[in-house]
Design an enzyme around this catalytic site. Structure first.
Site, PDB file in Angstrom:
ATOM      1  N   ASP A   1       9.620 -18.269 -30.562  1.00 12.60           N
ATOM      2  CA  ASP A   1       8.399 -17.648 -31.052  1.00 12.60           C
ATOM      3  C   ASP A   1       8.107 -18.280 -32.413  1.00 12.60           C
ATOM      4  O   ASP A   1       8.973 -18.938 -33.005  1.00 12.60           O
ATOM      5  CB  ASP A   1       8.622 -16.135 -31.174  1.00 12.60           C
ATOM      6  CG  ASP A   1       7.476 -15.436 -31.876  1.00 12.60           C
ATOM      7  OD1 ASP A   1       6.326 -15.622 -31.454  1.00 12.60           O
ATOM      8  OD2 ASP A   1       7.746 -14.718 -32.860  1.00 12.60           O
TER       9      ASP A   1
ATOM     10  N   ASP B   1       5.599 -16.814 -35.441  1.00  6.67           N
ATOM     11  CA  ASP B   1       5.483 -15.902 -36.581  1.00  6.67           C
ATOM     12  C   ASP B   1       6.649 -14.921 -36.619  1.00  6.67           C
ATOM     13  O   ASP B   1       6.902 -14.198 -35.657  1.00  6.67           O
ATOM     14  CB  ASP B   1       4.166 -15.124 -36.495  1.00  6.67           C
ATOM     15  CG  ASP B   1       2.966 -16.052 -36.593  1.00  6.67           C
ATOM     16  OD1 ASP B   1       2.771 -16.644 -37.663  1.00  6.67           O
ATOM     17  OD2 ASP B   1       2.225 -16.180 -35.595  1.00  6.67           O
TER      18      ASP B   1
ATOM     19  N   THR C   1       4.028 -19.148 -28.745  1.00  7.11           N
ATOM     20  CA  THR C   1       3.431 -18.205 -29.688  1.00  7.11           C
ATOM     21  C   THR C   1       2.212 -17.492 -29.115  1.00  7.11           C
ATOM     22  O   THR C   1       1.511 -18.020 -28.256  1.00  7.11           O
ATOM     23  CB  THR C   1       3.036 -18.936 -30.993  1.00  7.11           C
ATOM     24  OG1 THR C   1       2.374 -18.025 -31.874  1.00  7.11           O
ATOM     25  CG2 THR C   1       2.104 -20.112 -30.714  1.00  7.11           C
ATOM     26  N   SER C   2       1.959 -16.293 -29.625  1.00 10.86           N
ATOM     27  CA  SER C   2       0.765 -15.542 -29.254  1.00 10.86           C
ATOM     28  C   SER C   2      -0.451 -15.978 -30.053  1.00 10.86           C
ATOM     29  O   SER C   2      -1.564 -15.519 -29.796  1.00 10.86           O
ATOM     30  CB  SER C   2       1.005 -14.038 -29.462  1.00 10.86           C
ATOM     31  OG  SER C   2       2.032 -13.573 -28.614  1.00 10.86           O
TER      32      SER C   2
ATOM     33  N   LYS D   1       2.418 -11.781 -24.318  1.00 14.20           N
ATOM     34  CA  LYS D   1       3.624 -10.968 -24.460  1.00 14.20           C
ATOM     35  C   LYS D   1       3.214  -9.492 -24.551  1.00 14.20           C
ATOM     36  O   LYS D   1       2.195  -9.192 -25.167  1.00 14.20           O
ATOM     37  CB  LYS D   1       4.385 -11.374 -25.727  1.00 14.20           C
ATOM     38  CG  LYS D   1       4.796 -12.847 -25.754  1.00 14.20           C
ATOM     39  CD  LYS D   1       5.339 -13.242 -27.131  1.00 14.20           C
ATOM     40  CE  LYS D   1       5.633 -14.735 -27.205  1.00 14.20           C
ATOM     41  NZ  LYS D   1       6.088 -15.148 -28.548  1.00 14.20           N
TER      42      LYS D   1
ATOM     43  N   ASP E   1      11.466 -12.207 -32.657  1.00  7.88           N
ATOM     44  CA  ASP E   1      11.652 -11.203 -33.706  1.00  7.88           C
ATOM     45  C   ASP E   1      10.984  -9.882 -33.390  1.00  7.88           C
ATOM     46  O   ASP E   1      11.348  -8.864 -33.970  1.00  7.88           O
ATOM     47  CB  ASP E   1      11.091 -11.726 -35.039  1.00  7.88           C
ATOM     48  CG  ASP E   1       9.564 -11.724 -35.053  1.00  7.88           C
ATOM     49  OD1 ASP E   1       8.980 -11.042 -35.913  1.00  7.88           O
ATOM     50  OD2 ASP E   1       8.956 -12.394 -34.197  1.00  7.88           O
TER      51      ASP E   1
END
Length: 221
Positions: free
Chosen positions: A13, A15, A106-107, A138, A163
């Protein structure tokens, strides 16, 4: 910590996992939440790890166009890169990996992801899965399954670094192993997965077949 386990690829991931953009993201989202009359303190924890459009749509605010609002928010985030820094040890750890054996998943949309990677000084991966690449973000596992497919491996042979609860759930659903990064956590996250605060705690080793093993890092020595 994954003693004896071997992996073909690592999926990260972005961030909160390889870089810290929380201050920048929360500045933008705070303004948005205040404009829509939301309780900022309770709302902000819900934004992490998910795509903006799904966060907004999930609120079901009357008269709010989730697509238009998400686009405006992401433009504002792209304009605010102040204070974005790498997670401790992340740069050296990523640079130690075989380039074709890791990806960022990543989103964030691709444009924002590349801006934040540059701002933090993180190595740009050879392959990246971003918000535009999947129909379901996600906690759906689609992003990690796609990343594994693009790397030519099975998700079950990957280690996911995450995270946020949504990302952890996505990693679990994909069948991958999961490592939790707690560097940005204000409160301990209850999890059964191995947890590190810094990438200085781990290193890697590879065998003659190219499998990747985790090894103790300098901070763990």
């Amino acid at each position: 910590m994954f003693a004896g386990s071997k992996f073909i690829a690592f999926l990260f991931d972005m961030d909160g996992t390889v870089l810290n953009s929380i201050a920048a993201a929360e500045r933008v989202w705070t303004k948005w939440a205040e404009r829509h009359g939301l309780d900022v303190a309770s709302f902000l924890p819900t934004i992490h790890g998910k795509r903006a459009i799904e966060t907004i749509a999930g609120l079901m605010l009357p008269g709010v166009d989730a697509v238009a609002e998400a686009d405006a928010l992401l433009k504002a985030e792209a304009d605010d890169l102040e204070g974005i820094v790498p997670i401790p040890g992340a740069v050296a750890f990523l640079e130690s990996l075989p380039p074709q054996r890791w990806a960022i998943v990543t989103s964030a949309p691709r444009e924002l992801a590349l801006l934040r990677i540059q701002a933090a000084g993180i190595p740009v991966p050879a392959m990246m899965v971003t918000a535009e690449d999947v129909a379901h973000g996600k906690p759906a596992p689609d992003c990690f399954l796609l990343a594994a497919k693009r790397l030519g491996v099975e998700a079950r042979d990957c280690l996911v670094f995450e995270d946020a609860p949504a990302g952890i759930a996505a990693g679990e659903a994909s069948g991958a192993s999961v490592m939790v990064i707690s560097a940005t956590h204000v409160h301990p996250l209850v999890t059964l997965h191995p947890t590190i605060r810094s990438y200085d705690e781990i290193g890697i080793a590879t065998d003659e077949s190219g499998f990747i093993f985790l090894s103790p890092g300098q901070a763990a020595a």
